[in-house]
Design an enzyme around this catalytic site. Structure first.
Site, PDB file in Angstrom:
ATOM      1  CD1 TRP A   1      -2.162  -2.240   1.679  1.00 27.63           C
ATOM      2  CD2 TRP A   1      -3.024  -1.168  -0.082  1.00 27.63           C
ATOM      3  NE1 TRP A   1      -3.176  -3.005   1.165  1.00 27.63           N
ATOM      4  CE2 TRP A   1      -3.726  -2.382   0.091  1.00 27.63           C
ATOM      5  CE3 TRP A   1      -3.389  -0.330  -1.138  1.00 27.63           C
ATOM      6  CZ2 TRP A   1      -4.776  -2.775  -0.752  1.00 27.63           C
ATOM      7  CZ3 TRP A   1      -4.427  -0.721  -1.973  1.00 27.63           C
ATOM      8  CH2 TRP A   1      -5.110  -1.920  -1.774  1.00 27.63           C
TER       9      TRP A   1
ATOM     10  CG  ASP B   1      -2.873   4.230   4.201  1.00 26.60           C
ATOM     11  OD1 ASP B   1      -3.913   4.061   4.866  1.00 26.60           O
ATOM     12  OD2 ASP B   1      -2.606   3.573   3.172  1.00 26.60           O
TER      13      ASP B   1
ATOM     14  CE  LYS C   1      -8.220  -2.049   5.075  1.00 31.11           C
ATOM     15  NZ  LYS C   1      -8.454  -3.250   4.286  1.00 31.11           N
TER      16      LYS C   1
HETATM   17  C1  PLP Z   1      -3.109   0.225   4.353  1.00 28.46           C
HETATM   18  C2  PLP Z   1      -4.092   0.376   3.240  1.00 28.46           C
HETATM   19  N1  PLP Z   1      -4.111   1.512   2.529  1.00 28.46           N
HETATM   20  C3  PLP Z   1      -4.975   1.692   1.517  1.00 28.46           C
HETATM   21  C4  PLP Z   1      -5.863   0.721   1.160  1.00 28.46           C
HETATM   22  C5  PLP Z   1      -6.803   0.947   0.020  1.00 28.46           C
HETATM   23  O1  PLP Z   1      -8.045   1.209   0.536  1.00 28.46           O
HETATM   24  P1  PLP Z   1      -9.380   1.224  -0.340  1.00 28.46           P
HETATM   25  O2  PLP Z   1      -9.667  -0.166  -0.756  1.00 28.46           O
HETATM   26  O3  PLP Z   1     -10.350   1.804   0.655  1.00 28.46           O
HETATM   27  O4  PLP Z   1      -9.145   2.136  -1.488  1.00 28.46           O
HETATM   28  C6  PLP Z   1      -5.906  -0.482   1.876  1.00 28.46           C
HETATM   29  C7  PLP Z   1      -6.889  -1.538   1.532  1.00 28.46           C
HETATM   30  O5  PLP Z   1      -6.901  -2.617   2.049  1.00 28.46           O
HETATM   31  C8  PLP Z   1      -4.991  -0.649   2.934  1.00 28.46           C
HETATM   32  O6  PLP Z   1      -4.986  -1.786   3.648  1.00 28.46           O
END
Ligand code: PLP
Length: 358
Positions: A101, A172, A196
Protein backbone atom coordinates in the site's frame (compact mmCIF):
# COMPACT_ATOMS: atom_id res chain seq x y z
CA UNK A 1 -22.40 -22.84 14.39
CA UNK A 2 -20.75 -19.61 15.51
CA UNK A 3 -19.03 -17.91 12.58
CA UNK A 4 -15.97 -15.70 12.98
CA UNK A 5 -14.97 -13.57 10.01
CA UNK A 6 -11.22 -12.91 9.74
CA UNK A 7 -11.48 -10.95 6.46
CA UNK A 8 -9.05 -8.09 5.82
CA UNK A 9 -11.83 -5.68 4.85
CA UNK A 10 -14.71 -5.21 4.59
CA UNK A 11 -14.62 -6.98 7.90
CA UNK A 12 -16.55 -8.10 10.92
CA UNK A 13 -18.72 -5.49 12.68
CA UNK A 14 -19.84 -5.50 16.34
CA UNK A 15 -22.94 -7.70 16.89
CA UNK A 16 -24.85 -4.97 18.78
CA UNK A 17 -24.31 -2.60 15.85
CA UNK A 18 -25.66 -5.10 13.31
CA UNK A 19 -28.66 -5.63 15.59
CA UNK A 20 -29.28 -1.90 15.94
CA UNK A 21 -29.09 -1.43 12.16
CA UNK A 22 -31.58 -4.25 11.73
CA UNK A 23 -33.98 -2.74 14.25
CA UNK A 24 -33.74 0.79 12.88
CA UNK A 25 -33.72 -0.11 9.19
CA UNK A 26 -37.46 0.20 8.45
CA UNK A 27 -37.96 3.46 10.32
CA UNK A 28 -35.16 5.73 11.50
CA UNK A 29 -35.99 7.50 14.76
CA UNK A 30 -39.69 6.84 14.23
CA UNK A 31 -39.69 8.85 11.00
CA UNK A 32 -41.36 6.13 8.92
CA UNK A 33 -38.34 6.34 6.56
CA UNK A 34 -35.28 4.17 6.35
CA UNK A 35 -31.69 5.45 6.57
CA UNK A 36 -31.49 4.01 3.04
CA UNK A 37 -34.07 6.56 1.90
CA UNK A 38 -33.51 9.81 3.77
CA UNK A 39 -32.02 12.92 2.20
CA UNK A 40 -28.51 13.98 3.09
CA UNK A 41 -30.01 17.48 3.38
CA UNK A 42 -32.38 16.38 6.15
CA UNK A 43 -32.03 17.49 9.76
CA UNK A 44 -31.79 13.80 10.75
CA UNK A 45 -28.71 13.23 8.61
CA UNK A 46 -27.17 16.54 9.62
CA UNK A 47 -27.31 15.32 13.23
CA UNK A 48 -25.85 11.94 12.21
CA UNK A 49 -22.82 13.39 10.39
CA UNK A 50 -22.12 16.02 13.05
CA UNK A 51 -22.39 13.46 15.86
CA UNK A 52 -20.00 11.12 14.01
CA UNK A 53 -17.51 13.98 13.63
CA UNK A 54 -17.78 14.85 17.32
CA UNK A 55 -17.31 11.20 18.33
CA UNK A 56 -14.16 10.93 16.18
CA UNK A 57 -12.92 14.15 17.79
CA UNK A 58 -13.59 12.76 21.28
CA UNK A 59 -12.13 9.31 20.60
CA UNK A 60 -8.93 10.49 18.91
CA UNK A 61 -8.57 13.73 20.94
CA UNK A 62 -8.45 15.67 17.69
CA UNK A 63 -7.17 19.21 18.37
CA UNK A 64 -9.34 22.17 17.33
CA UNK A 65 -7.03 23.16 14.47
CA UNK A 66 -7.79 19.93 12.56
CA UNK A 67 -10.72 19.25 10.24
CA UNK A 68 -12.54 15.92 10.13
CA UNK A 69 -13.81 15.10 6.64
CA UNK A 70 -15.70 12.25 4.99
CA UNK A 71 -14.85 11.24 1.43
CA UNK A 72 -15.74 8.48 -1.00
CA UNK A 73 -13.08 6.77 -3.10
CA UNK A 74 -11.38 4.82 -0.31
CA UNK A 75 -7.77 4.96 0.75
CA UNK A 76 -7.01 4.72 -2.95
CA UNK A 77 -8.82 8.01 -3.57
CA UNK A 78 -6.62 9.61 -0.90
CA UNK A 79 -3.47 8.32 -2.63
CA UNK A 80 -4.43 10.95 -5.26
CA UNK A 81 -6.13 13.54 -3.06
CA UNK A 82 -3.23 13.96 -0.62
CA UNK A 83 -0.57 14.86 -3.23
CA UNK A 84 -3.07 16.99 -5.18
CA UNK A 85 -3.95 19.05 -2.10
CA UNK A 86 -0.66 19.00 -0.20
CA UNK A 87 2.25 18.54 -2.64
CA UNK A 88 1.82 22.04 -4.03
CA UNK A 89 4.97 23.77 -2.86
CA UNK A 90 7.98 21.56 -3.65
CA UNK A 91 6.03 19.02 -5.72
CA UNK A 92 8.20 16.52 -3.95
CA UNK A 93 7.39 14.03 -1.21
CA UNK A 94 9.29 11.42 0.79
CA UNK A 95 8.04 7.90 1.40
CA UNK A 96 8.99 4.91 3.53
CA UNK A 97 8.32 1.79 1.48
CA UNK A 98 6.84 -0.67 3.97
CA UNK A 99 4.87 -2.75 1.48
CA UNK A 100 2.13 -2.97 -1.12
CA UNK A 101 0.00 0.00 0.00
CA UNK A 102 2.96 2.34 0.49
CA UNK A 103 4.10 1.47 -3.02
CA UNK A 104 0.63 2.13 -4.40
CA UNK A 105 0.54 5.54 -2.69
CA UNK A 106 3.96 6.45 -4.15
CA UNK A 107 2.95 5.29 -7.62
CA UNK A 108 -0.20 7.39 -7.59
CA UNK A 109 1.67 10.52 -6.47
CA UNK A 110 4.31 9.94 -9.19
CA UNK A 111 1.52 9.45 -11.71
CA UNK A 112 0.31 12.96 -10.85
CA UNK A 113 3.73 14.43 -11.59
CA UNK A 114 4.99 14.60 -7.99
CA UNK A 115 8.61 13.60 -7.35
CA UNK A 116 8.66 10.70 -4.87
CA UNK A 117 11.86 9.95 -2.94
CA UNK A 118 11.76 6.50 -1.36
CA UNK A 119 14.01 7.04 1.66
CA UNK A 120 14.10 3.42 2.76
CA UNK A 121 12.50 0.15 1.65
CA UNK A 122 12.36 -3.30 3.19
CA UNK A 123 11.34 -4.95 -0.06
CA UNK A 124 14.53 -7.04 -0.04
CA UNK A 125 13.51 -8.35 3.40
CA UNK A 126 10.08 -9.29 1.95
CA UNK A 127 8.67 -6.46 4.06
CA UNK A 128 9.01 -8.61 7.18
CA UNK A 129 10.30 -5.58 9.03
CA UNK A 130 9.68 -1.85 8.80
CA UNK A 131 11.80 0.69 6.97
CA UNK A 132 13.22 3.58 9.02
CA UNK A 133 14.46 7.09 8.36
CA UNK A 134 18.05 6.77 7.11
CA UNK A 135 18.71 10.48 7.69
CA UNK A 136 16.85 13.60 8.71
CA UNK A 137 14.85 15.43 6.07
CA UNK A 138 13.60 19.00 6.00
CA UNK A 139 10.34 20.75 5.22
CA UNK A 140 12.52 23.02 3.03
CA UNK A 141 12.70 20.18 0.50
CA UNK A 142 9.57 18.08 0.94
CA UNK A 143 5.85 18.76 1.10
CA UNK A 144 5.43 15.74 3.36
CA UNK A 145 6.58 12.28 4.36
CA UNK A 146 4.11 9.44 3.67
CA UNK A 147 3.96 6.39 5.93
CA UNK A 148 1.58 3.44 6.20
CA UNK A 149 1.10 2.93 9.94
CA UNK A 150 -0.16 -0.64 9.52
CA UNK A 151 0.69 -2.84 6.58
CA UNK A 152 -2.43 -4.90 6.01
CA UNK A 153 -0.90 -7.47 3.69
CA UNK A 154 2.55 -7.90 5.23
CA UNK A 155 1.49 -7.67 8.90
CA UNK A 156 3.76 -4.93 10.25
CA UNK A 157 2.92 -1.72 12.12
CA UNK A 158 4.69 1.38 13.41
CA UNK A 159 3.95 1.36 17.13
CA UNK A 160 6.33 4.29 17.36
CA UNK A 161 6.40 6.82 14.58
CA UNK A 162 9.66 7.35 12.68
CA UNK A 163 11.64 10.47 13.61
CA UNK A 164 10.61 12.92 10.93
CA UNK A 165 12.00 16.26 12.07
CA UNK A 166 10.03 19.28 10.89
CA UNK A 167 8.56 17.69 7.78
CA UNK A 168 4.77 17.17 7.68
CA UNK A 169 3.82 13.56 8.37
CA UNK A 170 1.00 11.95 6.39
CA UNK A 171 -0.30 8.64 7.74
CA UNK A 172 -2.32 6.01 5.93
CA UNK A 173 -4.08 4.48 8.94
CA UNK A 174 -6.50 2.40 6.86
CA UNK A 175 -5.94 -0.86 8.72
CA UNK A 176 -5.31 0.28 12.30
CA UNK A 177 -7.53 3.34 12.44
CA UNK A 178 -8.70 3.62 16.07
CA UNK A 179 -7.39 0.12 16.76
CA UNK A 180 -4.24 1.54 18.30
CA UNK A 181 -3.57 4.97 19.79
CA UNK A 182 -1.68 7.62 17.85
CA UNK A 183 -1.35 11.30 18.65
CA UNK A 184 -3.16 13.22 15.93
CA UNK A 185 -0.87 16.21 16.49
CA UNK A 186 2.12 14.12 15.34
CA UNK A 187 0.57 14.10 11.87
CA UNK A 188 -0.33 16.83 9.41
CA UNK A 189 -2.88 14.49 7.86
CA UNK A 190 -4.36 11.08 8.59
CA UNK A 191 -6.65 9.07 6.36
CA UNK A 192 -8.31 5.68 6.32
CA UNK A 193 -11.31 3.83 4.95
CA UNK A 194 -13.62 2.71 7.75
CA UNK A 195 -14.28 -0.77 6.33
CA UNK A 196 -11.79 -2.55 8.57
CA UNK A 197 -12.06 -1.22 12.11
CA UNK A 198 -14.93 1.24 12.06
CA UNK A 199 -17.77 0.43 9.73
CA UNK A 200 -18.93 -0.82 6.36
CA UNK A 201 -17.31 0.05 3.02
CA UNK A 202 -18.07 3.40 1.46
CA UNK A 203 -16.58 6.17 3.56
CA UNK A 204 -13.04 7.39 4.09
CA UNK A 205 -12.14 9.64 7.00
CA UNK A 206 -9.55 12.39 6.52
CA UNK A 207 -8.21 14.42 9.45
CA UNK A 208 -6.15 17.37 8.28
CA UNK A 209 -4.42 20.28 10.03
CA UNK A 210 -5.93 23.62 9.08
CA UNK A 211 -2.72 25.36 7.94
CA UNK A 212 -2.04 22.64 5.33
CA UNK A 213 -5.27 23.27 3.45
CA UNK A 214 -4.79 25.80 0.67
CA UNK A 215 -6.71 26.80 -2.37
CA UNK A 216 -5.55 24.61 -5.25
CA UNK A 217 -6.65 25.21 -8.82
CA UNK A 218 -7.45 22.48 -11.32
CA UNK A 219 -8.12 19.54 -9.02
CA UNK A 220 -11.35 17.51 -9.00
CA UNK A 221 -13.96 18.95 -6.63
CA UNK A 222 -14.66 15.48 -5.27
CA UNK A 223 -11.11 15.33 -3.81
CA UNK A 224 -10.79 19.00 -2.84
CA UNK A 225 -10.12 19.47 0.88
CA UNK A 226 -10.85 23.20 0.92
CA UNK A 227 -14.23 22.59 -0.68
CA UNK A 228 -15.12 19.67 1.59
CA UNK A 229 -14.31 21.77 4.66
CA UNK A 230 -16.56 24.55 3.39
CA UNK A 231 -19.41 22.12 2.64
CA UNK A 232 -19.12 20.00 5.82
CA UNK A 233 -18.30 16.94 3.61
CA UNK A 234 -21.58 17.40 1.74
CA UNK A 235 -20.43 19.00 -1.49
CA UNK A 236 -22.37 16.23 -3.22
CA UNK A 237 -24.41 13.25 -1.97
CA UNK A 238 -22.30 11.59 0.74
CA UNK A 239 -22.45 7.84 1.53
CA UNK A 240 -25.37 8.27 3.93
CA UNK A 241 -25.67 4.68 5.13
CA UNK A 242 -21.91 4.19 5.63
CA UNK A 243 -21.66 7.37 7.72
CA UNK A 244 -24.68 6.32 9.80
CA UNK A 245 -23.29 2.83 10.45
CA UNK A 246 -19.85 4.25 11.27
CA UNK A 247 -21.58 6.53 13.77
CA UNK A 248 -23.02 3.48 15.52
CA UNK A 249 -19.59 1.80 15.64
CA UNK A 250 -18.08 4.97 17.13
CA UNK A 251 -20.69 4.89 19.96
CA UNK A 252 -19.87 1.20 20.51
CA UNK A 253 -16.16 2.06 20.61
CA UNK A 254 -16.80 4.61 23.35
CA UNK A 255 -18.51 1.85 25.37
CA UNK A 256 -15.39 -0.31 24.97
CA UNK A 257 -13.30 2.29 26.79
CA UNK A 258 -12.38 4.26 23.68
CA UNK A 259 -9.21 3.62 21.73
CA UNK A 260 -7.17 2.86 24.87
CA UNK A 261 -9.71 0.20 25.86
CA UNK A 262 -9.91 -1.40 22.44
CA UNK A 263 -6.12 -1.28 22.00
CA UNK A 264 -5.69 -3.22 25.26
CA UNK A 265 -8.10 -5.85 23.92
CA UNK A 266 -6.35 -5.86 20.53
CA UNK A 267 -3.02 -6.46 22.35
CA UNK A 268 -4.56 -9.40 24.18
CA UNK A 269 -6.07 -10.87 21.01
CA UNK A 270 -2.93 -10.57 18.93
CA UNK A 271 -0.69 -11.90 21.76
CA UNK A 272 -2.87 -14.99 22.02
CA UNK A 273 -2.27 -15.81 18.36
CA UNK A 274 1.40 -14.74 18.25
CA UNK A 275 2.19 -16.78 21.39
CA UNK A 276 0.64 -19.84 19.77
CA UNK A 277 2.52 -19.27 16.49
CA UNK A 278 5.85 -18.77 18.28
CA UNK A 279 5.42 -22.10 20.07
CA UNK A 280 4.07 -24.00 17.09
CA UNK A 281 6.22 -26.50 15.18
CA UNK A 282 3.90 -26.30 12.17
CA UNK A 283 2.83 -22.66 11.75
CA UNK A 284 5.11 -19.60 11.63
CA UNK A 285 4.85 -15.83 11.51
CA UNK A 286 8.14 -14.43 10.21
CA UNK A 287 7.67 -10.77 11.10
CA UNK A 288 10.29 -9.02 13.24
CA UNK A 289 8.78 -9.10 16.74
CA UNK A 290 8.90 -5.37 17.48
CA UNK A 291 7.22 -4.59 14.15
CA UNK A 292 4.30 -7.01 14.40
CA UNK A 293 0.83 -5.71 13.63
CA UNK A 294 -2.00 -5.92 16.16
CA UNK A 295 -4.63 -6.17 13.44
CA UNK A 296 -3.28 -8.30 10.57
CA UNK A 297 -1.37 -11.49 11.30
CA UNK A 298 0.00 -13.50 8.36
CA UNK A 299 1.24 -17.05 9.00
CA UNK A 300 1.93 -20.25 7.12
CA UNK A 301 3.24 -23.78 7.24
CA UNK A 302 6.17 -24.77 5.04
CA UNK A 303 3.82 -26.43 2.57
CA UNK A 304 1.42 -24.36 0.38
CA UNK A 305 -0.84 -27.41 -0.12
CA UNK A 306 -1.16 -27.90 3.61
CA UNK A 307 -1.99 -24.17 3.95
CA UNK A 308 -4.88 -24.71 1.55
CA UNK A 309 -6.10 -27.64 3.65
CA UNK A 310 -5.99 -25.52 6.82
CA UNK A 311 -7.99 -22.74 5.15
CA UNK A 312 -10.63 -25.17 3.88
CA UNK A 313 -10.94 -27.01 7.21
CA UNK A 314 -11.12 -23.73 9.12
CA UNK A 315 -13.87 -22.53 6.80
CA UNK A 316 -15.85 -25.69 7.58
CA UNK A 317 -15.40 -24.96 11.28
CA UNK A 318 -16.85 -21.44 10.90
CA UNK A 319 -13.48 -19.65 10.82
CA UNK A 320 -13.90 -17.67 7.62
CA UNK A 321 -11.68 -15.77 5.21
CA UNK A 322 -8.27 -16.89 6.46
CA UNK A 323 -6.62 -17.04 3.05
CA UNK A 324 -3.49 -14.85 2.91
CA UNK A 325 -3.06 -12.16 0.27
CA UNK A 326 -1.85 -13.67 -3.02
CA UNK A 327 1.47 -11.76 -2.82
CA UNK A 328 2.34 -13.40 0.52
CA UNK A 329 0.42 -16.69 0.38
CA UNK A 330 -0.37 -18.79 3.45
CA UNK A 331 -2.98 -17.54 5.89
CA UNK A 332 -3.85 -14.18 7.39
CA UNK A 333 -6.03 -13.49 10.40
CA UNK A 334 -7.36 -9.94 10.57
CA UNK A 335 -8.22 -9.14 14.18
CA UNK A 336 -9.89 -5.76 13.85
CA UNK A 337 -11.73 -3.94 16.64
CA UNK A 338 -14.96 -5.95 16.32
CA UNK A 339 -13.30 -9.40 16.41
CA UNK A 340 -14.04 -10.76 19.90
CA UNK A 341 -11.40 -12.49 22.01
CA UNK A 342 -13.56 -15.64 21.72
CA UNK A 343 -12.97 -15.62 17.95
CA UNK A 344 -9.20 -15.62 18.41
CA UNK A 345 -9.47 -18.36 21.05
CA UNK A 346 -11.53 -20.45 18.63
CA UNK A 347 -8.89 -19.93 15.92
CA UNK A 348 -6.01 -20.88 18.23
CA UNK A 349 -7.88 -23.99 19.43
CA UNK A 350 -8.54 -24.99 15.83
CA UNK A 351 -4.88 -24.49 14.77
CA UNK A 352 -3.67 -26.38 17.84
CA UNK A 353 -5.92 -29.30 17.01
CA UNK A 354 -4.89 -29.25 13.35
CA UNK A 355 -1.22 -29.27 14.34
CA UNK A 356 -1.72 -32.29 16.60
CA UNK A 357 -3.33 -34.20 13.74
CA UNK A 358 -0.48 -33.38 11.34
C1 PLP B 1 -3.11 0.22 4.35
C2 PLP B 1 -4.09 0.38 3.24
N1 PLP B 1 -4.11 1.51 2.53
C3 PLP B 1 -4.98 1.69 1.52
C4 PLP B 1 -5.86 0.72 1.16
C5 PLP B 1 -6.80 0.95 0.02
O1 PLP B 1 -8.04 1.21 0.54
P1 PLP B 1 -9.38 1.22 -0.34
O2 PLP B 1 -9.67 -0.17 -0.76
O3 PLP B 1 -10.35 1.80 0.66
O4 PLP B 1 -9.15 2.14 -1.49
C6 PLP B 1 -5.91 -0.48 1.88
C7 PLP B 1 -6.89 -1.54 1.53
O5 PLP B 1 -6.90 -2.62 2.05
C8 PLP B 1 -4.99 -0.65 2.93
O6 PLP B 1 -4.99 -1.79 3.65
Amino acid sequence: MTVYNFAAGPATLPDPVIKQIQEELPSLQGSGMSILEISHRSQMFDNIINTAKQDIKDLMHVPDNYHILFFQGGGTGQFAAVPMNLATNHHRIALLDSGHWATRAGDEAANLGVKVDVLDSTKDQHYQELPHMPHAISADNYDYLHITTNNTIEGTAYHQLPEHGNVTLVGDLSSNFMAEEYRVEDFGLIFGGVQKNLGPAGVTVVIVRDDLVKHVDHIPSILNYELFIKKNSMFNTPPVFAIYATGLVLKWLKQQGGIAGIEALNQKKSSLLYDFLDESKLFHNNIKKSDRSLTNIPFKTDDPDLDKQVIAAADQAGLKNLKGHRSVGGLRASLYNAMPLAGVSALVDFLHHFEKQH
